[in-house]
Design a protein around this motif. Sequence first.
Motif, PDB file in Angstrom:
ATOM      1  N   ILE A 194      46.147  35.049   8.518  1.00  0.00           N
ATOM      2  CA  ILE A 194      45.786  33.946   9.418  1.00  0.00           C
ATOM      3  C   ILE A 194      46.677  33.966  10.657  1.00  0.00           C
ATOM      4  O   ILE A 194      46.211  33.770  11.783  1.00  0.00           O
ATOM      5  CB  ILE A 194      45.875  32.582   8.684  1.00  0.00           C
ATOM      6  CG1 ILE A 194      44.674  32.430   7.743  1.00  0.00           C
ATOM      7  CG2 ILE A 194      45.931  31.410   9.666  1.00  0.00           C
ATOM      8  CD1 ILE A 194      44.750  31.245   6.795  1.00  0.00           C
ATOM      9  N   SER A 195      47.961  34.237  10.446  1.00  0.00           N
ATOM     10  CA  SER A 195      48.910  34.287  11.563  1.00  0.00           C
ATOM     11  C   SER A 195      48.523  35.361  12.575  1.00  0.00           C
ATOM     12  O   SER A 195      48.580  35.140  13.796  1.00  0.00           O
ATOM     13  CB  SER A 195      50.315  34.551  11.014  1.00  0.00           C
ATOM     14  OG  SER A 195      51.246  34.648  12.058  1.00  0.00           O
TER      15      SER A 195
ATOM     16  N   LYS B 144      45.293  34.257  14.396  1.00  0.00           N
ATOM     17  CA  LYS B 144      45.469  33.082  15.270  1.00  0.00           C
ATOM     18  C   LYS B 144      45.750  33.535  16.701  1.00  0.00           C
ATOM     19  O   LYS B 144      45.189  32.992  17.666  1.00  0.00           O
ATOM     20  CB  LYS B 144      46.636  32.219  14.750  1.00  0.00           C
ATOM     21  CG  LYS B 144      47.024  31.044  15.669  1.00  0.00           C
ATOM     22  CD  LYS B 144      45.948  29.969  15.694  1.00  0.00           C
ATOM     23  CE  LYS B 144      46.359  28.761  16.522  1.00  0.00           C
ATOM     24  NZ  LYS B 144      46.298  28.970  17.966  1.00  0.00           N
TER      25      LYS B 144
ATOM     26  N   HIS C 190      42.645  34.987  18.217  1.00  0.00           N
ATOM     27  CA  HIS C 190      41.746  33.889  18.627  1.00  0.00           C
ATOM     28  C   HIS C 190      42.157  33.323  19.980  1.00  0.00           C
ATOM     29  O   HIS C 190      41.306  33.025  20.829  1.00  0.00           O
ATOM     30  CB  HIS C 190      41.759  32.786  17.564  1.00  0.00           C
ATOM     31  CG  HIS C 190      41.131  31.500  18.018  1.00  0.00           C
ATOM     32  ND1 HIS C 190      39.786  31.377  18.299  1.00  0.00           N
ATOM     33  CD2 HIS C 190      41.674  30.286  18.277  1.00  0.00           C
ATOM     34  CE1 HIS C 190      39.532  30.137  18.690  1.00  0.00           C
ATOM     35  NE2 HIS C 190      40.657  29.462  18.690  1.00  0.00           N
ATOM     36  N   ASP C 191      43.464  33.181  20.191  1.00  0.00           N
ATOM     37  CA  ASP C 191      43.962  32.641  21.465  1.00  0.00           C
ATOM     38  C   ASP C 191      43.637  33.568  22.634  1.00  0.00           C
ATOM     39  O   ASP C 191      43.387  33.112  23.752  1.00  0.00           O
ATOM     40  CB  ASP C 191      45.484  32.418  21.398  1.00  0.00           C
ATOM     41  CG  ASP C 191      45.862  31.319  20.410  1.00  0.00           C
ATOM     42  OD1 ASP C 191      44.982  30.494  20.074  1.00  0.00           O
ATOM     43  OD2 ASP C 191      47.030  31.294  19.960  1.00  0.00           O
TER      44      ASP C 191
ATOM     45  N   PHE D  87      38.333  34.964  10.247  1.00  0.00           N
ATOM     46  CA  PHE D  87      39.329  33.919  10.515  1.00  0.00           C
ATOM     47  C   PHE D  87      38.800  32.558  10.059  1.00  0.00           C
ATOM     48  O   PHE D  87      39.481  31.808   9.351  1.00  0.00           O
ATOM     49  CB  PHE D  87      39.644  33.910  12.014  1.00  0.00           C
ATOM     50  CG  PHE D  87      40.807  33.040  12.414  1.00  0.00           C
ATOM     51  CD1 PHE D  87      41.909  32.876  11.583  1.00  0.00           C
ATOM     52  CD2 PHE D  87      40.803  32.395  13.650  1.00  0.00           C
ATOM     53  CE1 PHE D  87      42.988  32.083  11.966  1.00  0.00           C
ATOM     54  CE2 PHE D  87      41.872  31.598  14.035  1.00  0.00           C
ATOM     55  CZ  PHE D  87      42.962  31.439  13.192  1.00  0.00           C
TER      56      PHE D  87
ATOM     57  N   LEU E  87      40.260  30.090   7.004  1.00  0.00           N
ATOM     58  CA  LEU E  87      40.679  28.726   7.346  1.00  0.00           C
ATOM     59  C   LEU E  87      39.924  27.692   6.514  1.00  0.00           C
ATOM     60  O   LEU E  87      40.497  26.692   6.067  1.00  0.00           O
ATOM     61  CB  LEU E  87      40.466  28.461   8.840  1.00  0.00           C
ATOM     62  CG  LEU E  87      41.395  29.219   9.791  1.00  0.00           C
ATOM     63  CD1 LEU E  87      40.895  29.113  11.224  1.00  0.00           C
ATOM     64  CD2 LEU E  87      42.828  28.705   9.697  1.00  0.00           C
TER      65      LEU E  87
ATOM     66  N   LYS F 214      44.166  23.305   8.865  1.00  0.00           N
ATOM     67  CA  LYS F 214      43.551  24.641   8.966  1.00  0.00           C
ATOM     68  C   LYS F 214      42.033  24.552   8.931  1.00  0.00           C
ATOM     69  O   LYS F 214      41.341  25.297   9.626  1.00  0.00           O
ATOM     70  CB  LYS F 214      44.078  25.549   7.852  1.00  0.00           C
ATOM     71  CG  LYS F 214      45.495  26.050   8.148  1.00  0.00           C
ATOM     72  CD  LYS F 214      45.991  27.027   7.119  1.00  0.00           C
ATOM     73  CE  LYS F 214      47.401  27.505   7.504  1.00  0.00           C
ATOM     74  NZ  LYS F 214      48.008  28.333   6.451  1.00  0.00           N
TER      75      LYS F 214
ATOM     76  N   LEU G  41      40.966  23.589  12.290  1.00  0.00           N
ATOM     77  CA  LEU G  41      41.013  24.747  13.190  1.00  0.00           C
ATOM     78  C   LEU G  41      39.808  25.658  12.953  1.00  0.00           C
ATOM     79  O   LEU G  41      39.244  26.212  13.902  1.00  0.00           O
ATOM     80  CB  LEU G  41      42.318  25.525  12.976  1.00  0.00           C
ATOM     81  CG  LEU G  41      42.501  26.806  13.800  1.00  0.00           C
ATOM     82  CD1 LEU G  41      42.454  26.531  15.298  1.00  0.00           C
ATOM     83  CD2 LEU G  41      43.810  27.508  13.432  1.00  0.00           C
TER      84      LEU G  41
END
Length: 411
Positions: free
Chosen positions: A253-254, A257, A260-261, A272, A276, A284, A287
């Motif tokens: 997930i890290s 993330k 995704h940004d 992802f 989540l 989460k 998100l």
Amino acid sequence: SSNEHKLNFKKSKEACLSYIQDALLQKQWKRAAEFLTCYVESLEKDYSREHIGPSEMIWRIGSEILWHHSQNSMKEFNCFMEQMKTLGVKRYLKVCLEHVFHLLCNGQIDEAYQNLSLAESWRFGEQTAIQDKEMKLIQAYRGLLDYCSWSKQKNILLEQSEDGFSDLAVEREMHGYFRKAAVNLKEIIKIPGVWDIFVKCYVDLLEFYGDHNEARQVLNEYAYNSKFPANPNAHVYLYQFLKRQGESKKSLISALKILHDIVPSHELMIDFNTMLQQSKKRKKRRLGLEVIFAALDYAGWKENAKAWSCLARQVKQVVISEKHLDWIKQEWNSRKDWWPAFHFSRYLAKRNWQENKNLSYEKALVAGILLGKGCKYFKYVSHQGCKAQLKRFQMLKKFVNRHNPVYLRIS
């Protein structure tokens, strides 16, 4: 007079370059080649009067023409490139690289390797910082070709092991290619830049020989070192590596993330979102809803049945539980002015129904909740589904009608 001659020469040179440019833009390669020949001949005639260094221009224009010219042969291109290498010492390594790319595009791998080896041994005076970087590129591409040779030998060895025997000579040769490739690939990826293919190949080598710690270090450096430019692929490679290593969902997930940004429309946003949504943490799951809404903002996702299925499932869960309706409202507020035309027109309903009934079902559920039972998309799809006596579309219609008050609360 001498000045008049210079002025006339300058005008004719500019006119000739203008004709070349026009021919290139119109993809008239034969015409461009004729003008370039005239340009080079005029320079040769006048070279004693005024020193003009047009070699880079001739190299770039000439290689472009020869690349596209239908009557061009590899022999002519090779001859031209060899001439260009002798024209400018400062550009020697650049010309070598372009020559190598052309050879590779034509499947001449051995010739490309030979050219890289010759370029690597080239020396002229003190090496500048630019030439040092170019030399590292030469070495890196040689490393890439060594990797290709290693990969071929690896496949031979794997095939042999399946048949129950192995060839020590092949194994030794493979290890030789590994050592040469690893040295050069490792060097180039130390320099800040975008080195996707080199990183992938180096990591493949490390993983094959079980050096997972070094592979992890390389990928972390490539993804997180602030000296390197922001690169979505760096995070993709790290995520794929972590997944292969069976790392925790927290680590996966890290990695996603950050991806995704940078690229909210990346295809891995489905993975992802799924991770989540499986989390027990409310933050989460929130998100996850944001991620799938953001992905569907992009035209490339308009007909992605998986993405619509993810959104439909989450919206349905929220509606049934009647918890977190504010999540949907927050996401919908910034989209209610443009999503109806972008996703939920009657035209799209008709097309989606004809092409992909699963997609139209998922979209109709989302449309019915977000826009109410009067939505054109929902009305068309539910009507067609009921007319065809498809049970799930009948249930869809009942579900949206029963939960229509939700639309009033989020609109």
